[in-house]
Structures are given as structure tokens and as C-alpha cells.
Motif scaffolding. Structure first.
Motif, short mmCIF file in Angstrom:
data_model
loop_
_atom_site.label_atom_id
_atom_site.label_comp_id
_atom_site.label_asym_id
_atom_site.label_seq_id
_atom_site.Cartn_x
_atom_site.Cartn_y
_atom_site.Cartn_z
N LEU A 210 30.52 50.71 33.93
CA LEU A 210 29.99 50.56 35.28
C LEU A 210 28.52 50.12 35.28
N ASP A 211 27.77 50.54 34.25
CA ASP A 211 26.37 50.13 34.17
C ASP A 211 26.26 48.61 33.98
N ARG A 212 27.07 48.08 33.06
CA ARG A 212 27.07 46.63 32.80
C ARG A 212 27.52 45.87 34.04
N LEU A 213 28.53 46.37 34.72
CA LEU A 213 29.07 45.69 35.90
C LEU A 213 28.03 45.67 37.02
N ALA A 214 27.31 46.77 37.18
CA ALA A 214 26.27 46.84 38.23
C ALA A 214 25.20 45.80 37.95
N GLN A 215 24.84 45.65 36.67
CA GLN A 215 23.84 44.63 36.30
C GLN A 215 24.36 43.23 36.62
N ARG A 216 25.63 43.02 36.30
CA ARG A 216 26.22 41.68 36.54
C ARG A 216 26.27 41.36 38.03
N ALA A 217 26.57 42.40 38.84
CA ALA A 217 26.75 42.18 40.28
C ALA A 217 25.42 41.99 41.01
N ALA A 218 24.33 42.55 40.44
CA ALA A 218 23.03 42.51 41.12
C ALA A 218 22.65 41.08 41.48
N GLY A 219 22.31 40.85 42.74
CA GLY A 219 21.85 39.53 43.18
C GLY A 219 22.96 38.50 43.33
N THR A 220 24.22 38.93 43.21
CA THR A 220 25.34 37.99 43.38
C THR A 220 26.13 38.37 44.63
N ASP A 221 27.18 37.60 44.91
CA ASP A 221 28.07 37.92 46.03
C ASP A 221 29.21 38.83 45.58
N TYR A 222 29.01 39.58 44.52
CA TYR A 222 30.08 40.41 43.98
C TYR A 222 29.71 41.88 43.97
N ARG A 223 30.73 42.72 43.93
CA ARG A 223 30.57 44.18 43.94
C ARG A 223 31.66 44.80 43.05
N VAL A 224 31.54 46.10 42.79
CA VAL A 224 32.60 46.77 42.03
C VAL A 224 33.78 47.02 42.98
N PRO A 225 34.98 47.15 42.45
CA PRO A 225 36.15 47.39 43.31
C PRO A 225 36.12 48.79 43.94
N GLN A 226 36.88 48.95 45.05
CA GLN A 226 36.93 50.25 45.74
C GLN A 226 37.55 51.31 44.85
N SER A 227 38.54 50.91 44.06
CA SER A 227 39.23 51.87 43.20
C SER A 227 38.84 51.66 41.75
N GLU A 228 38.42 52.75 41.10
CA GLU A 228 38.03 52.62 39.70
C GLU A 228 39.23 52.25 38.82
N ALA A 229 40.42 52.59 39.28
CA ALA A 229 41.63 52.28 38.50
C ALA A 229 41.81 50.77 38.30
N ALA A 230 41.22 49.97 39.18
CA ALA A 230 41.38 48.51 39.10
C ALA A 230 40.77 47.92 37.83
#
Ligand SMILES: [Zn+2]
Length: 353
Positions: A210-230
Motif C-alpha cells: 500500500l505504501d508503494r501504491l500510494a506513492q504511485r497514485a500521488a499526483g495522478t488520476d488514480y487511487r487505491v481500490p475500495q476493496s483491499e481484496a482487489a
């Protein structure tokens, strides 16, 4: 009128079962899945674009006159895909359109029909050896395997081929499950039975980064999914390998697009978008997890989770059949689906407003 009270009580029972089915992400995702009850010549069926999960809060059941709809299927008349032409206007308080899959329900002679996108069933239904796999597990039940056909008239015609057999269970290739019975309780019991027979223990997936994904999403049009299972679609290497093969079922194509977009070694969000020339709804980052486009609807989030749940139940060496380019085209160039998508977008906009 005791008779009227009888069927109305049954419709209430069906709504309760619908809400239960709808709240289980392993059975239905978003607006997928639908339920129905036949009362005389009228079919009460879930409305297109509505969620089974909301069956007790919203008026989601629409009355449809069955005879002209079945006649349209038999005449191979495209009107069969426009089930709203056959709604019983006087009873249709919500004014909504019936499900795209109304013909599936009309063609089953049983009074109660439940159609679900059960992930255990789908894990078998995407295999080219589905009949051999499922046959022993469903032994003793009157079931049929229906080869893949686009939902709507093509699927109705494929189901009509089995009418002589009067099956109680249909396994729809690359799609899902239909169970039918004379009572609501009977249909729910049959669904529980089939679900238990087809249960597959999912592979455990590594935790998402989740830490890596948050970094990737920062400043983009993307976010983490609603369900962690995804995330499991990207953290489990076997699942990612299967996802790379293509689209497995229609709702995936409709909500997430063709196949799965997998980031290559060293690629960030902007690299993937630049490579494709467009922003996909989801991006899989192998070993880390997935990101969703900010404007992805709740239905898209549900489908992202569904993908992870299905893939975790299929081994990488299974003979998987993915949808062909022509089958994709039939799904994306389809008016009935555009209506459902439009409802989903409006509902999502209302929620954020
Ligand atoms: Zn379906």
C-alpha cells in the motif's frame, strides 16, 4: 384478495433473498446478477442498472409481460433485447427498464429464477473443460452447460436449446450461474447447494504494498481500490499471469475494459498511460497491487474485486478460454449496455454531489 396477497408476500421474500445475494461479493458484484418471480403471465424482474443489494431499500423489481417477450425470442426478433417494450406500465411504479438478462428468466419455466455471477462458478465457467470439471460435482442435479453467448438475444437462444430438458441449473460459460425452482425458498436452497458443490478454496495472495501504491497514485488520476481484496490480482503471480490472457466474462469488459492492463517493469502510472494512449480503469502493478482511475464507478470497483476473487480460484495451468475480439466488439457496441452504464454514472455522480 388472498391470492394477490400471496404473490405479493412471495415478491417480498424474493426481495429479501435478493438483498442477501446482493450483499455477498462472491455471488454478485455491483449491478450484476438478477432475480425474478413469475406471477401468471407477468415476470417480476430486477431493473437494469440497479443493485440486488438494494432490494429492500429501493423499488428494483419491474413487471414484464412474458408472452410477447418469449414470442420475440422465438422469432429471433431483436425486440427481445428491448424488454422495456413489454413492461406492464400500470404496475411499473419506478418506470425503470427490466434487466438486460430478462429473457434468461422468461425462458426458464420455473416460477423463481436467480442469476448470479458466483465467483466459484465463474472459475469453472471460464475453463474449456468446464463440463468435465463441473459434471461430477453437480451429479444428481438437472443441470445444463450453456456455451458462451452475448447476454441478450444470443444468450436467450443458447438457453432455449435446453428447454426440452427443463434444467434447474445452468452454468453459463464465461459468465455465471442460473438456478430455478417453484418457490423462493427452493431457489435459495438450490443456490446454496450448487455454491457448496462448486466451492473452491482460493489461493492466498501476498499482502499489497500500500505504501508503494500510494506513492504511485500521488499526483495522478488514480487511487487505491475500495476493496483491499482487489489487489490479489496483482500480488499473486499466478493470478497476474491469468489476467494477462484476456477478458474472462462480459461484466469485466463492460466495467473495466478489454483484458487487464499490467504495468511493465519500471513503469509508473504516467508511463502506462503514455504507452496505451489512454487511461485504463485499472492498472495492475505486479507484486504491489492495483490502482483504479479516480472516476471509476462503484460497479467498476466491484468488478476489480471480482477479478481477484475469480483468478484466485483458477490455477495458472488451467485451460482458460478468454473472450475473442469479436465477442468484445459485441459487448462494447451495444445500446442496452450503454443505458446501464449511463445509470451507473448518474448514480455515482449523485453520491459524490
Ligand atoms: Zn449475468
Amino acid at each position: 384478495m388472498p391470492e394477490a396477497a400471496g404473490w405479493q408476500a412471495e415478491l417480498e421474500q424474493l426481495k429479501a433473498v435478493s438483498a442477501r445475494i446482493g450483499s455477498d461479493p462472491l455471488l454478485t458484484q455491483g449491478a450484476g446478477g438478477n432475480t425474478s418471480l413469475k406471477v401468471g403471465g407477468t415476470l417480476w424482474i430486477k431493473a437494469s442498472g440497479t443493485w440486488l443489494a438494494h432490494a429492500l431499500e429501493h423499488d428494483i423489481m419491474v413487471p414484464v409481460e412474458m408472452a410477447p417477450l418469449i414470442a420475440a425470442v422465438e422469432a429471433i426478433d431483436p425486440a427481445a433485447e428491448q424488454a422495456h417494450q413489454f413492461t406492464v406500465a400500470a404496475l411499473n411504479k419506478s418506470g425503470l427498464r427490466p434487466s438486460i438478462e430478462t429473457t434468461v428468466h422468461a425462458l426458464m419455466p420455473q416460477r423463481v429464477v436467480l442469476h448470479v455471477h458466483c465467483v466459484d462458478t465463474i472459475a469453472y465457467a471460464v475453463r474449456s473443460d468446464c463440463v468435465e470439471q463441473v459434471g461430477p460435482r453437480l451429479a444428481g442435479l438437472n443441470w445444463a452447460h450453456v456455451p458462451y453467448a452475448r447476454p441478450g438475444l444470443p444468450l436467450a437462444l443458447a438457453i432455449a436449446e435446453h428447454r426440452g430438458q427443463r434444467p434447474d441449473v445452468l452454468v453459463l460459460a464465461n459468465h455465471g450461474l442460473v438456478v430455478a425452482a417453484e418457490t423462493v425458498a427452493g431457489a435459495e436452497a438450490l443456490l446454496d447447494d450448487v455454491k457448496a458443490r462448486l466451492r473452491i478454496v482460493p489461493r492466498a495472495a501476498p499482502e499489497p504494498r500500500l505504501d508503494r501504491l500510494a506513492q504511485r497514485a500521488a499526483g495522478t488520476d488514480y487511487r487505491v481500490p475500495q476493496s483491499e481484496a482487489a489487489h490479489a490480482a496483482a500480488t499473486d503471480p499466478q493470478s497476474t499471469g491469468l489476467a494477462a490472457k484476456g477478458s474472462l466474462y462480459p461484466d469485466h469488459v463492460i466495467f473495466l475494459g478489454t483484458g487487464s492492463v499490467i504495468a511493465r517493469e519500471g513503469e509508473g502510472v504516467s508511463d502506462v498511460v503514455a504507452r496505451l494512449g489512454t487511461s485504463p480503469v485499472t492498472i495492475l502493478f505486479p507484486g504491489e497491487g492495483i490502482l483504479m482511475r479516480n472516476d471509476a464507478t462503484p460497479g467498476a470497483d466491484a468488478m476489480a474485486r471480482c477479478l481477484a476473487d475469480v483468478l484466485a480460484r483458477v490455477s495458472e495451468d488451467a485451460p482458460v478460454r478468454v473472450l475473442t475480439p469479436e465477442e468484445h466488439l459485441q459487448l462494447t457496441d451495444w445500446d442496452a449496455e450503454k443505458y446501464r452504464q449511463d445509470l451507473a454514472r448518474r448514480a455515482a455522480a449523485k453520491k459524490t454531489a
